[in-house]
Design an enzyme around this catalytic site. Structure first.
Site, short mmCIF file in Angstrom:
data_model
loop_
_atom_site.label_atom_id
_atom_site.label_comp_id
_atom_site.label_asym_id
_atom_site.label_seq_id
_atom_site.Cartn_x
_atom_site.Cartn_y
_atom_site.Cartn_z
N TYR A 231 3.39 2.09 2.05
CA TYR A 231 3.96 2.51 3.33
C TYR A 231 5.47 2.24 3.36
N GLN B 47 -18.31 5.72 2.55
CA GLN B 47 -18.82 6.96 3.14
C GLN B 47 -18.64 7.06 4.65
N GLU C 87 0.80 -1.24 0.00
CA GLU C 87 0.00 0.00 0.00
C GLU C 87 0.83 1.28 0.00
N ARG D 131 2.31 -8.55 4.43
CA ARG D 131 1.43 -7.98 3.40
C ARG D 131 2.32 -7.48 2.28
N HIS E 4 -1.44 3.92 -1.88
CA HIS E 4 -2.50 4.89 -1.63
C HIS E 4 -2.48 6.04 -2.63
P1 FAD Z 1 -36.41 8.17 0.79
O1 FAD Z 1 -35.40 7.22 0.32
O2 FAD Z 1 -36.76 9.30 -0.12
O3 FAD Z 1 -37.76 7.36 1.12
C1 FAD Z 1 -38.96 8.00 1.42
C2 FAD Z 1 -40.09 6.99 1.21
O4 FAD Z 1 -41.28 7.54 1.74
C3 FAD Z 1 -40.37 6.68 -0.25
O5 FAD Z 1 -40.32 5.30 -0.46
C4 FAD Z 1 -41.78 7.23 -0.49
O6 FAD Z 1 -42.52 6.44 -1.38
C5 FAD Z 1 -42.36 7.16 0.90
N1 FAD Z 1 -43.45 8.12 1.17
C6 FAD Z 1 -43.42 9.46 1.05
N2 FAD Z 1 -44.61 9.99 1.44
C7 FAD Z 1 -45.42 8.96 1.80
C8 FAD Z 1 -46.73 8.85 2.30
N3 FAD Z 1 -47.48 9.92 2.53
N4 FAD Z 1 -47.23 7.63 2.55
C9 FAD Z 1 -46.49 6.51 2.34
N5 FAD Z 1 -45.23 6.56 1.88
C10 FAD Z 1 -44.69 7.76 1.62
N6 FAD Z 1 -26.96 8.43 -0.56
C11 FAD Z 1 -25.81 7.99 -0.14
O7 FAD Z 1 -25.54 8.03 1.06
N7 FAD Z 1 -24.89 7.45 -0.98
C12 FAD Z 1 -25.11 7.38 -2.31
O8 FAD Z 1 -24.25 6.89 -3.04
C13 FAD Z 1 -26.35 7.84 -2.78
N8 FAD Z 1 -26.62 7.80 -4.10
C14 FAD Z 1 -27.81 8.26 -4.54
C15 FAD Z 1 -28.06 8.23 -5.89
C16 FAD Z 1 -29.27 8.67 -6.38
C17 FAD Z 1 -29.51 8.65 -7.84
C18 FAD Z 1 -30.26 9.15 -5.48
C19 FAD Z 1 -31.59 9.61 -6.00
C20 FAD Z 1 -30.00 9.21 -4.13
C21 FAD Z 1 -28.77 8.78 -3.65
N9 FAD Z 1 -28.45 8.84 -2.30
C22 FAD Z 1 -27.27 8.38 -1.86
C23 FAD Z 1 -29.35 9.50 -1.34
C24 FAD Z 1 -30.14 8.49 -0.51
O9 FAD Z 1 -30.80 7.59 -1.34
C25 FAD Z 1 -31.10 9.27 0.37
O10 FAD Z 1 -30.37 10.09 1.24
C26 FAD Z 1 -31.96 8.33 1.21
O11 FAD Z 1 -32.72 7.50 0.36
C27 FAD Z 1 -32.92 9.12 2.11
O12 FAD Z 1 -33.66 8.19 2.82
P2 FAD Z 1 -35.12 8.50 3.40
O13 FAD Z 1 -35.56 7.23 4.00
O14 FAD Z 1 -35.07 9.70 4.25
O15 FAD Z 1 -36.03 8.88 2.16
P1 NAP Z 2 -26.56 18.21 -3.45
O1 NAP Z 2 -25.30 17.47 -3.29
O2 NAP Z 2 -26.98 19.13 -2.38
O3 NAP Z 2 -26.45 18.98 -4.81
C1 NAP Z 2 -27.44 19.82 -5.28
C2 NAP Z 2 -26.93 20.64 -6.47
O4 NAP Z 2 -27.94 21.52 -6.84
C3 NAP Z 2 -25.71 21.43 -6.15
O5 NAP Z 2 -24.75 21.15 -7.16
C4 NAP Z 2 -26.17 22.88 -6.18
O6 NAP Z 2 -25.11 23.54 -6.83
C5 NAP Z 2 -27.45 22.84 -6.99
N1 NAP Z 2 -28.48 23.74 -6.47
C6 NAP Z 2 -28.89 23.88 -5.19
N2 NAP Z 2 -29.89 24.81 -5.13
C7 NAP Z 2 -30.11 25.25 -6.37
C8 NAP Z 2 -31.02 26.19 -6.93
N3 NAP Z 2 -31.89 26.86 -6.20
N4 NAP Z 2 -30.96 26.39 -8.26
C9 NAP Z 2 -30.08 25.74 -9.02
N5 NAP Z 2 -29.20 24.83 -8.54
C10 NAP Z 2 -29.23 24.58 -7.23
O7 NAP Z 2 -27.75 17.22 -3.66
P2 NAP Z 2 -27.99 16.04 -4.69
O8 NAP Z 2 -26.96 15.96 -5.76
O9 NAP Z 2 -29.39 16.25 -5.09
O10 NAP Z 2 -27.88 14.76 -3.81
C11 NAP Z 2 -28.78 14.52 -2.72
C12 NAP Z 2 -28.07 13.82 -1.63
O11 NAP Z 2 -27.80 12.47 -2.01
C13 NAP Z 2 -26.75 14.50 -1.40
O12 NAP Z 2 -26.74 15.15 -0.14
C14 NAP Z 2 -25.73 13.42 -1.50
O13 NAP Z 2 -24.94 13.34 -0.33
C15 NAP Z 2 -26.50 12.13 -1.67
N6 NAP Z 2 -25.81 11.41 -2.73
C16 NAP Z 2 -24.60 10.93 -2.46
C17 NAP Z 2 -23.89 10.28 -3.43
C18 NAP Z 2 -22.53 9.70 -3.16
O14 NAP Z 2 -21.94 9.16 -4.05
N7 NAP Z 2 -22.02 9.78 -1.96
C19 NAP Z 2 -24.42 10.17 -4.71
C20 NAP Z 2 -25.67 10.69 -4.96
C21 NAP Z 2 -26.35 11.32 -3.96
P3 NAP Z 2 -25.04 25.11 -7.05
O15 NAP Z 2 -25.90 25.73 -5.98
O16 NAP Z 2 -23.60 25.46 -6.94
O17 NAP Z 2 -25.53 25.30 -8.42
FE1 SF4 Z 3 -17.72 1.28 4.41
FE2 SF4 Z 3 -20.07 0.39 5.24
FE3 SF4 Z 3 -19.88 1.68 2.89
FE4 SF4 Z 3 -18.89 -0.81 3.24
S1 SF4 Z 3 -21.03 -0.19 3.30
S2 SF4 Z 3 -17.86 0.88 2.25
S3 SF4 Z 3 -18.14 -0.69 5.30
S4 SF4 Z 3 -19.49 2.53 4.90
#
Ligand code: FAD
Ligand code: NAP
Ligand code: SF4
Length: 669
Positions: free
Chosen positions: A170, A343, A168, A218, A256
């Site tokens: 080191y 993460q 790695e 390692r 790394h």
């Molecule tokens: P949600 O996942 O939004 O779930 C809410 C649920 O509530 C839904 O199933 C909806 O149907 C239900 N619901 C809403 N209102 C009602 C109602 N009135 N009655 C019954 N059901 C209802 N996060 C990461 O940490 N790492 C990532 O790599 C990552 N990648 C992402 C990639 C994409 C493309 C997207 C879209 C998101 C990603 N996220 C990632 C973000 C992550 O998925 C969200 O932060 C997480 O899902 C939030 O969880 P939650 O349970 O709060 O809400």
């Molecule tokens: P985000 O990371 O908060 O990004 C939102 C984007 O929208 C920013 O680039 C911001 O950039 C823009 N924005 C915000 N307000 C705006 C406005 N009023 N008008 C125009 N642009 C605006 O959120 P996200 O990409 O929607 O992701 C949601 C959450 O899911 C994130 O918090 C992230 O952590 C999680 N997620 C994580 C991963 C991962 O790989 N770890 C992958 C996907 C999602 P500017 O304001 O500079 O334009």
């Molecule tokens: Fe790390 Fe848990 Fe994500 Fe696996 S799932 S990479 S152990 S944070």
């Protein structure tokens, strides 16, 4: 008797003086607890849970043999008898479950994030700001003595052995290659000289600890840096280590500082094991293979193909301490699979926080997050079966509460059902599978296809609102044009996306959408794409030919902030996404303001300069708002509720926060 499904995993490994009960090694992970007050008590509980989960052999996080070897200031070291006591907490806890544990000795060399770091030569690493001091001849000899003393103390502390970290990038690795070793004395110059440093360490340790103590080395199989070791050199060292009394070689991948992803979620499972298989032809001692092995099916496939004698899994033990036990019992569906997101583990370590796990926030918090049975069961409604609602439901149910989980959709998972569509994020399917199984076995009352309003929740003792988020539509003139679509429609394949695309917003989702839209079915395999060869023909395993793809679409990403695109992405993964998109010709423009959207594109301004970016499709990835309508409705009716996940706060939301918050609430309610 042979295990019927995983005969190779569950064949004991006889090292002569000791026997490992199976072929799974829990790889070394620094948790950050090593440096916390009371951290060793917590580490003991952490390792004990994994030992109870039947892992064959545990390797601790790296412990430095002296002060210069610190990874960062005040990193844990084992240099004095007075340090032994805290290590005994760990060894006793592991042995109480009949587990076995080796301590990793890690000298960071030039990777040390402090001003006293040392290296074979005074060459700064690209990932630390501190230029190392070149060790004098006396310094090298003293460092060898420090490694040996550290191993002796580890034996006294009750460890079953040590792992000498020679991979790695080191210190030991730095001695091995010309890239970092420019010495002209007996520790540099020829390869024969450069390997004397690790060989003297190993010989010295073996001489002092006797033959009934495991020594793992390692050894880097692929440095993945220019001027890394050649295959022939690695074989010479492996053979010499075997001759000098090493019991097991744990094969390492990548320094790394390498610019090739080695453990991110986009790396295919078991992508590098063939290089261990190549080494198996050269030595007779057991070899451990590693990187992105997170499921028993893959582990068995690797072992049965003869690629290695053991598999190493590290992060999968954060995600599920019982991965081995569940595999033995053939309860694979119950395994909480590591999704390789980094993460909560590696990203935390880089941010100087205690490591944990996105899918299992109890990891490294075993003594703090206790699952205690409740005295009085409550009738609890959970609205929303995204990561927050799901984590709450299964944890609250496991404590004895009566839980009903509602979701408006036909399937559980919430936004994970969108995330799993992103190329390289397929592991999210596993998390949904895990939750489905846990709901089934814990008998949570699940009600799908049910959009819930406040009236449906009358009569519950507690209401948990986990209704997630909805996307923001920014107030830009023309945003309601037919060519403007949301990321949800794109990732769910509900809209036709044109050849020229502009993505507004460059957070995690903007990057995911860019990866999705630029991905091509016929792309080169992972190794080819990153210029990696496992055939042993190229130094460091790099053929110098990273493949660029003909762009599938003309994609431009825009953001208003003037900072670097993707600055908020994970520390250990953001660079991979940026590199990948650049290779696919995606343009990234920061510091813009959006003027108006037309049929053919978007008018933007950068400072005083106006310009037009043509587009057939404009995808909005501009953040989200909390979906807190239900919570407001409940409040207006005087019904109390707990709001978690995205419904609680949309800004800075990710699944790590949603799951952690939900689990903590479930353990306290
Ligand atoms: P949600 O996942 O939004 O779930 C809410 C649920 O509530 C839904 O199933 C909806 O149907 C239900 N619901 C809403 N209102 C009602 C109602 N009135 N009655 C019954 N059901 C209802 N996060 C990461 O940490 N790492 C990532 O790599 C990552 N990648 C992402 C990639 C994409 C493309 C997207 C879209 C998101 C990603 N996220 C990632 C973000 C992550 O998925 C969200 O932060 C997480 O899902 C939030 O969880 P939650 O349970 O709060 O809400
Ligand atoms: P985000 O990371 O908060 O990004 C939102 C984007 O929208 C920013 O680039 C911001 O950039 C823009 N924005 C915000 N307000 C705006 C406005 N009023 N008008 C125009 N642009 C605006 O959120 P996200 O990409 O929607 O992701 C949601 C959450 O899911 C994130 O918090 C992230 O952590 C999680 N997620 C994580 C991963 C991962 O790989 N770890 C992958 C996907 C999602 P500017 O304001 O500079 O334009
Ligand atoms: Fe790390 Fe848990 Fe994500 Fe696996 S799932 S990479 S152990 S944070």
């Amino acid at each position: 008797m042979k295990h019927t499904k995983y005969p190779h995993i569950f064949t004991p490994l006889d090292l002569g003086f000791t026997v490992l009960k199976n072929r799974v090694l829990m790889g070394s992970m620094h948790t950050g607890l090593e440096e916390q007050k009371g951290g060793y008590e917590r580490l003991a509980a952490f390792y004990a849970e994994r030992a109870k989960g039947q892992v064959g052999l545990i390797v601790t996080g790296g412990i430095s043999p002296n002060r210069q070897g610190w990874v960062k200031p005040f990193s844990s070291r084992l240099t004095r008898k007075s340090h032994i006591k805290q290590h005994q907490l760990i060894t006793k806890a592991v042995h109480s479950y009949e587990g076995k544990i080796c301590m990793q000795i890690l000298h960071a060399g030039r990777y040390g994030y402090h001003p006293f770091n040392v290296a074979p030569s005074a060459i700064k690493s690209p990932i630390t700001p501190f230029k190392p001091f070149a060790l004098s001849n006396r310094g090298v000899e003293n460092t060898i003595k420090d490694f040996i003393r550290c191993a002796i103390l580890a034996k006294e502390a009750g460890y079953d052995g040590v792992e000498v970290m020679g991979s790695e990038g080191y210190l030991i690795n730095q001695f091995l290659v010309e890239h970092t070793n420019m010495r002209e004395d007996r520790w540099g110059g020829s390869y024969e000289n450069r390997i004397q440093f690790p060989l003297e360490i190993v010989r010295g340790i073996r001489e002092k600890v006797g033959h009934d103590f495991i020594i793992i080395f390692r050894l880097s199989m692929l440095d993945l840096i220019p001027r890394g070791s050649s295959w022939e050199e690695i074989v010479i060292l492996a053979k010499a280590l075997e001759a000098d009394g090493v019991n097991i070689i744990n094969t390492g991948i990548g320094w790394h500082e390498a610019r090739v992803p080695t453990i991110g979620t986009m790396v295919p499972r078991g992508a590098f094991t063939e290089i261990t298989a190549k080494m198996k032809k050269e030595v007779s001692i057991p070899l451990v293979t590693t990187n992105r092995i997170n499921a028993p099916q893959k582990a068995e496939e690797i072992l049965s193909a003869g690629h290695a004698d053991m598999v190493s899994m590290a992060r999968p033990f954060l995600a599920d301490p019982e991965i081995v036990k569940k595999s033995y019992e053939q309860k694979e569906d119950e395994i909480n699979t590591c999704i390789a997101c980094n993460q909560a583990c590696l990203d935390h370590v880089f941010e100087q926080k205690v490591a944990s796990c996105l899918v299992n926030p109890r990891a490294c918090h075993e003594t703090i997050m206790n699952i205690e049975a409740v005295q009085t069961a409550k009738k609890i409604a959970v609205v929303g079966a995204g990561p927050a609602g799901l984590s709450f439901a299964i944890n609250a149910k496991s404590r004895g509460h009566e839980v009903t989980l509602f979701d408006a959709q036909a399937e559980i998972g919430g936004q994970f059902n969108i995330a799993k569509k992103v190329p390289g994020k397929e592991e999210f399917y596993e998390t949904i599978r895990y939750f489905n199984k846990q709901l089934e076995i814990s008998e949570v009352n699940v009600k799908l296809n049910q959009k819930v309003s406040a009236n449906d929740l009358i009569g519950f003792d507690e209401i948990v609102v986990a209704t997630g988020v909805y996307p923001r539509t920014p107030a830009i003139s023309g945003v309601d044009s037919h060519n403007v679509v949301s990321y949800i429609d794109v990732l769910q394949n509900k809209v036709l996306v044109g050849e020229k695309v502009v993505i507004l917003g460059a957070g995690g989702i903007g990057f995911d959408v860019a990866l999705y839209l630029s991905h091509q079915q016929n792309e080169d395999g992972f190794l080819n794409k990153w210029g990696v060869e496992l055939n042993g023909k190229f130094r460091g395993g790099l053929n110098g030919e990273m493949v660029d793809h003909q762009p599938k679409r003309e994609i431009t990403m825009l953001q208003r902030k003037s900072s670097k695109m993707g600055k908020g992405l994970g520390k250990t993964t953001g660079w991979i996404h940026r590199t990948e998109l650049k290779k696919r010709g995606v343009k990234m423009i920061s510091g813009v303001s959006y003027e108006s959207i037309t049929e053919n594109g978007i008018n933007i301004k950068m400072g005083d300069e106006s310009s037009f970016v043509p587009a057939d499709t404009i995808v909005l990835c501009t953040g989200q708002f909390s979906n807190n309508q239900l919570a407001a409705e409940l409040k207006s009716k005087g019904l109390n509720c707990h709001v978690i996940g995205g419904a609680y706060q949309a800004g800075d939301l990710d699944a790590k926060r949603a799951i952690d918050q939900a689990t903590k609430l479930a353990l306290s309610i």
